[in-house]
Structures are given as structure tokens and as C-alpha cells.
Design an enzyme around this catalytic site. Structure first.
Site, PDB file in Angstrom:
ATOM      1  N   GLU A 286      44.964 -36.756   1.124  1.00 36.04           N
ATOM      2  CA  GLU A 286      44.629 -38.192   1.131  1.00 36.04           C
ATOM      3  C   GLU A 286      45.458 -38.970   0.125  1.00 36.04           C
ATOM      4  OE1 GLU A 286      40.462 -39.166   0.766  1.00 36.04           O
ATOM      5  OE2 GLU A 286      40.075 -38.666   2.863  1.00 36.04           O
ATOM      6  N   HIS A 307      46.795 -10.762   6.949  1.00 37.74           N
ATOM      7  CA  HIS A 307      46.629 -10.108   8.259  1.00 37.74           C
ATOM      8  C   HIS A 307      46.525 -11.131   9.382  1.00 37.74           C
ATOM      9  CE1 HIS A 307      46.068  -6.008   6.603  1.00 37.74           C
ATOM     10  NE2 HIS A 307      45.828  -6.733   5.536  1.00 37.74           N
ATOM     11  N   LYS A 421      37.605 -44.057  12.237  1.00 34.22           N
ATOM     12  CA  LYS A 421      36.272 -44.676  12.120  1.00 34.22           C
ATOM     13  C   LYS A 421      36.171 -45.877  13.053  1.00 34.22           C
ATOM     14  CE  LYS A 421      35.441 -43.708   7.231  1.00 34.22           C
ATOM     15  NZ  LYS A 421      35.266 -44.364   5.941  1.00 34.22           N
TER      16      LYS A 421
HETATM   17  O1  PA5 Z   1      38.500 -39.790  -1.476  1.00 41.07           O
HETATM   18  C1  PA5 Z   1      37.826 -40.590  -0.845  1.00 41.07           C
HETATM   19  O2  PA5 Z   1      37.608 -41.744  -1.275  1.00 41.07           O
HETATM   20  C2  PA5 Z   1      37.185 -40.228   0.475  1.00 41.07           C
HETATM   21  O3  PA5 Z   1      37.562 -38.997   0.940  1.00 41.07           O
HETATM   22  C3  PA5 Z   1      35.666 -40.261   0.331  1.00 41.07           C
HETATM   23  O4  PA5 Z   1      35.276 -39.342  -0.637  1.00 41.07           O
HETATM   24  C4  PA5 Z   1      34.955 -39.954   1.662  1.00 41.07           C
HETATM   25  O5  PA5 Z   1      35.481 -40.738   2.693  1.00 41.07           O
HETATM   26  C5  PA5 Z   1      33.460 -40.229   1.519  1.00 41.07           C
HETATM   27  O6  PA5 Z   1      33.239 -41.556   1.164  1.00 41.07           O
HETATM   28  P1  PA5 Z   1      31.867 -42.077   0.558  1.00 41.07           P
HETATM   29  O7  PA5 Z   1      31.632 -41.380  -0.738  1.00 41.07           O
HETATM   30  O8  PA5 Z   1      32.068 -43.534   0.392  1.00 41.07           O
HETATM   31  O9  PA5 Z   1      30.786 -41.752   1.558  1.00 41.07           O
END
Ligand code: PA5
Length: 451
Positions: A286, A307, A421
Site C-alpha cells: 500500500e 517444496h 470499494k
Molecule cells: O493502511 C490503511 O490505512 C488501510 O489498509 C486500512 O488499515 C484499512 O483499509 C482499514 O481501514 P479502517 O481502519 O479505516 O477500517
């Protein structure tokens, strides 16, 4: 011993002058972080979390921890992405991937709300049957569908089991200080809340209540984790690459990427680190994978994966490099006794500890993969203690931020996560997404009739 980065095996792939040439770029990346002038600079709170969690909040969290430990058999942690991966990685690393099945005096911990699978949800509900349950729902935005949906289901279970008043003692919400529907719901219903600071993004939030509360419930020493993080904040701020393995690691990843490596594989020889690999994949995926750039982060557990994927590493497309995570001391070693009959022919392994055999597997693999043209570097840590864990997590976080700046991306946003989303909401008919719905349905029709 503090964490070490062993780069001895990279000599065929990177020359020392190449690392020297990275110095100016590293210095600017460092300055962007220190001066808080780089992209995403309003999300740098994680840099000081070792010592910036408010003491009264830590005390309140420990009090809740004790209550949960005394009053529940199972803690259900609801969250997705950065809101669960760190805690699960910690639980496996510090305790065991089999934590729930092992004898212990602390509650079981299950992680839900990280999928939309009905089978997974039904199974989690079944696991709670007849048990004393507590919930820790974690969402920074407070609006993430997977977590919100699971919370709706488990909250109903809590109200049914304990009544509205009883549920208030058993539901703990970790979210933004003021924003989001989880915060409003918690305030309206009277559920206690723990704060995820505004300037800490999800994947950098392990050292906030996001990670700390579930880790503490498992009986781990969160003070030791935070002290290790505080010490690491100092170590990993040096511009001297010999003193700062995090910056050296970031520089090497960047050089290998420029030389055509597309994939980094985080390898370990310890199954308890498998979830750490999942956490690392989210952190780097990310943070770096945007604007058409970035190394693809993947992970493997050897010797299991030797393996399966080992064949690809050895002889497949030559596009990856390995970062091996080595632990010097196992939690407890296993002595291999000789067998007088020796039917299996394994007596050549006898009279030594299994860790020594595992180490030879590592060395044998290292030599084979180097021979196959795969660059290898090794992160060495002492053990699976809280101290090693705190240092390791901060190492990866700091290296990730610097890697992002070296690459020329904003390491602290995740615009690409929104695309799926929007489509999902539109297809589900969420209010506000009406116009996109028709467009997507037409696209789907076209795709299916093209066959
Ligand atoms: O790193 C990030 O911001 C995302 O991966 C969030 O952790 C993930 O989308 C979950 O979001 P939230 O904590 O708002 O539910």
C-alpha cells in the site's frame, strides 16, 4: 544484540560504490521525514509512537486488558488491513500461530471482519457459542464495510447474550478521536473508546491501541515493545548506513529494483512469522505500489515453500530478490536423539538440535539461490521476544517510508484501495452510487457476452 542487516551475499549484485552513490538521495528522503516536508507529511505520528502514547491512555488500556482477561474466554477482534494484521502478526510471533489451541491463562483471540465470506462469519459465531465474549472493533475511518458488517452481527450477539447494559462492559472500540460512524455509535451506546491518532495511518498503527490492546490481552509485555520501538527510533535515524540497517535496506531495495528486480520475497524459516509476512505485504504494497511504480512485496515460509515456490525462485523468471528474516534463538530447541535401528537413515542428523538443521537448510538454500542468480540479504534478530518484535516492526516502517520517498511516491496514502470499494458499493446499490451502478452492470454484461 540489536537487529543486523547482513549484506555479505550481495557482492555479485551491488558494488559498495553504488551504495555510496545513494547517499544524497537517502539524505533528502531522511530530511523529508525529519522536517515533515514530504508528501503525506500529516501522517508521520508513527515516527514517535514508542514514547508518545499518552500515559493515562496506556493505563486505561491496561485496565481494560485486565478486565477482558478476567471476564472473557474469547476476544473477537474486528478489523481489516492495518486494523488487524499487526496484532495478528504479533500474536503469532510472540506467542504462537496455535495460540488459541495451546494451554494458557489468557483468552482465545479470533480475528473477524477481514472478509465478506459467509462461511468465515458463521464459523466465528460458532466459535463464540457458550463462551464469555468481548469485542474489540477497530477501524480508523469507522466506515469500512467488512468491519462494520461484522460489528453489526457481533454487537447483536452481545446485546442478545448480555443485554444492552451488559454489552457496554464488553465492547471496546478503537477508532478516530472524533470522526466516523464507529465513533458516533460508540458514544451513543456508551462503549469505551481508544483513540487512533489523526496523524497515524492504518498500516503504521501497530504501536497504537490498534495493536497494543489485543497484544496485551494475549499476555504480551506492551511496555517492552514500546521501549524497543523508542530505542529503534534513535538507531534508525542515523544517516550512517553502517549504523542504520533500515536506511541500508531501503537503499538496497531501491538499487535492486533499478536493476530490474520486480519482486521482493520476505523469507523466513519460522512458521510463527508467516503473518508478519502478511503485515509486511500490506505495509509495502500500500505504501509503494502506486503511480505505476513499486516492488511487488511477497512472502514465503521455508522450508515449506521450498517444496512449492522454491522451484520458481531457483529457475523461474529472474525477477525477484530475497530478504531472509533469521532468528538466532528458537523459543525452545528440540534435541534429535539417535535411533539404534536407523530405518529412516536419519542418524546423520542425530545428536544435534533441530535449529542447527534449520540453519543448514538456510545456508544450503542461500547458496543454491545465489547460484540461480537471486540476490539475498539477511535480517538477523535474536529471538521472538517483545524487544526484537518492537525493533523489527519499527525497522520495516522506517525503511518503508524512506523507500517510498526514494521511489518518488507518497508512502502514506492508498488511493488505489478506493477503486474496488466504489464498484462494490455501486453494484450493491448503496445510496449515492446509483449512476455508477447502471454503467458497471452494462460493462459486466458486455464482458460476459464477449465470450
Ligand atoms: O493502511 C490503511 O490505512 C488501510 O489498509 C486500512 O488499515 C484499512 O483499509 C482499514 O481501514 P479502517 O481502519 O479505516 O477500517
Amino acid at each position: 544484540m540489536p537487529l543486523k542487516l547482513n549484506t555479505l551475499y550481495l557482492s555479485d549484485f551491488i558494488s559498495s560504490h553504488e551504495l555510496d552513490y545513494m547517499a544524497p538521495a537517502l539524505a533528502s528522503a531522511h530530511k523529508l521525514l525529519e522536517d515533515k516536508t514530504g508528501p503525506g507529511n500529516d501522517f508521520l505520528g508513527w515516527l514517535s509512537l514508542g514514547n508518545s502514547n499518552p500515559p493515562d491512555e496506556l493505563a486505561r488500556m491496561k485496565e481494560s486488558t485486565r478486565w477482558i482477561q478476567d471476564n472473557c474466554d474469547i476476544l473477537v477482534v474486528i478489523g481489516i488491513g492495518g486494523s488487524y494484521l499487526g496484532a495478528k502478526a504479533a500474536l503469532d510471533f510472540l506467542r504462537s500461530p496455535n495460540y488459541n489451541a495451546l494451554p494458557k491463562s489468557t483468552p482465545d483471540i479470533i480475528f473477524v471482519g477481514n472478509t465478506l465470506s459467509p462461511d468465515a462469519l458463521n464459523e466465528s459465531l460458532a466459535l463464540c457459542k457458550g463462551k464469555r465474549v468481548c469485542l474489540n472493533v477497530i477501524s480508523k475511518s469507522g466506515t469500512t464495510t467488512e468491519a462494520a458488517l461484522a460489528f453489526r452481527v457481533f454487537r447483536a450477539l452481545m446485546v442478545e447474550q448480555y443485554g444492552k447494559e451488559g454489552a457496554k462492559d464488553r465492547i471496546f472500540c478503537t477508532t478516530d478521536a472524533a470522526r466516523g460512524s464507529l465513533k458516533s455509535l460508540a458514544d451513543t451506546k456508551g462503549y469505551p473508546t481508544f483513540v487512533i491518532p489523526d496523524d497515524v495511518g492504518g498500516r503504521f498503527s501497530l504501536f497504537t491501541p490498534v495493536g497494543l490492546l489485543p497484544i496485551a490481552v494475549a499476555g504480551c509485555d506492551i511496555d517492552a515493545i514500546l521501549s524497543a520501538c523508542t530505542a529503534a527510533q534513535k538507531t534508525f535515524a542515523s544517516l550512517d548506513l553502517e549504523q542504520n540497517p533500515a536506511y541500508k535496506y531501503a537503499a538496497i531495495r531501491n538499487l535492486l529494483h533499478r536493476k530490474g528486480r520486480m519482486i521482493e520475497v520476505l523469507v523466513s524459516y519460522e512458521p510463527a512469522l508467516t503473518m508478519l509476512g502478511e503485515w509486511y505485504k500490506q505495509l509495502y504494497g500500500e505504501s509503494e505500489g502506486k503511480d505505476g511504480k513499486g516492488l511487488y512485496p511477497s512472502s514465503m515460509c521455508f522450508s515449506t515453500d521450498l517444496h512449492s515456490l522454491g522451484q520458481f525462485v531457483q529457475e523461474g523468471s529472474n525477477i525477484l530478490f530475497e530478504t531472509v528474516l533469521q532468528i538466532a534463538k528458537p523459543q525452545a530447541d528440540f534435541f534429535l536423539a539417535p535411533d539404534s535401528e536407523n530405518f529412516d537413515g536419519l542418524n546423520f542428523l542425530a545428536d544435534q538440535n533441530l535449529s542447527a538443521v534449520n540453519q543448514k537448510a538456510f545456508l544450503g538454500t542461500l547458496l543454491a539461490h545465489l547460484e540461480g542468480g537471486v540476490p539475498n540479504m539477511v535480517i538477523e534478530i535474536d529471538d521472538r521476544s517483545e524487544k526484537s518484535f518492537g525493533e523489527l516492526i519499527f525497522f520495516f516502517e522506517k525503511a518503508c517510508a524512506v523507500s517510498g520517498y526514494l521511489l518518488g511516491v507518497n508512502p502514506f496514502d492508498q488511493p488505489g484501495v478506493e477503486a474496488y470499494k466504489k464498484n462494490m458499493f455501486a453494484l450493491l446499490g448503496k445510496p449515492g452510487f446509483e449512476s455508477a451502478k447502471k454503467e458497471l452492470e452494462d460493462k459486466l454484461l458486455k464482458l460476459s457476452s464477449a465470450q
